[in-house]
Design an enzyme around this catalytic site. Structure first.
Site, short mmCIF file in Angstrom:
data_model
loop_
_atom_site.label_atom_id
_atom_site.label_comp_id
_atom_site.label_asym_id
_atom_site.label_seq_id
_atom_site.Cartn_x
_atom_site.Cartn_y
_atom_site.Cartn_z
CE LYS A 229 -8.69 21.18 -11.03
NZ LYS A 229 -8.52 22.12 -12.18
CE1 TYR B 131 -2.70 -2.33 3.47
CE2 TYR B 131 -2.69 -3.23 1.25
CZ TYR B 131 -3.04 -3.33 2.59
OH TYR B 131 -3.73 -4.41 3.04
#
Length: 122
Positions: free
Chosen positions: A104, A59
């Protein structure tokens, strides 16, 4: 009797980055906050048995690859999202399926909006 391979999904959720992606000059100067979500389908049989990190999909490496791609400026979310998914497949051939979502936050759209996102799956 057929032995089933234990397929699982690893998810790294809401990784937050400050980056400079966007088509407007101001976005490349001021930057913005972005969130990245990754889901990876892979065989988990070996790490489930051994309990050893070297047998599992790392990870930390996934996060580092995402961070590296987020640091490279793109005009479009589609471009940075594609770079992330390409990088993950390049570094982890054991991936069977992957979903990458890049958002975003508070995009400059001329009105109030929480986020705009692009999601790619392969």
């Amino acid at each position: 009797m057929e032995t089933k391979i234990p397929i699982g999904i690893i998810e790294l959720e809401e990784m937050e980055f400050y980056a400079y992606h966007g088509c407007f000059k101001e976005e490349n100067v001021v930057g913005n906050r972005f969130l990245a979500n990754i889901a990876i389908k892979t065989d988990m049989g070996r790490p489930m048995q051994t309990d050893k990190i070297e047998d599992a999909l790392n990870y930390v490496k996934v996060y580092e690859l995402v961070r590296t791609e987020m640091q490279q400026t793109s005009n479009l979310l589609e471009h940075v999202t594609a770079r992330i998914i390409d990088s993950l497949y390049r570094h982890f051939p054991e991936i069977q399926w992957c979903r990458v979502k890049v958002s975003k936050m508070n995009p400059p759209m001329g009105g109030q909006m929480k986020r705009v996102s692009v999601t790619l799956e392969r």
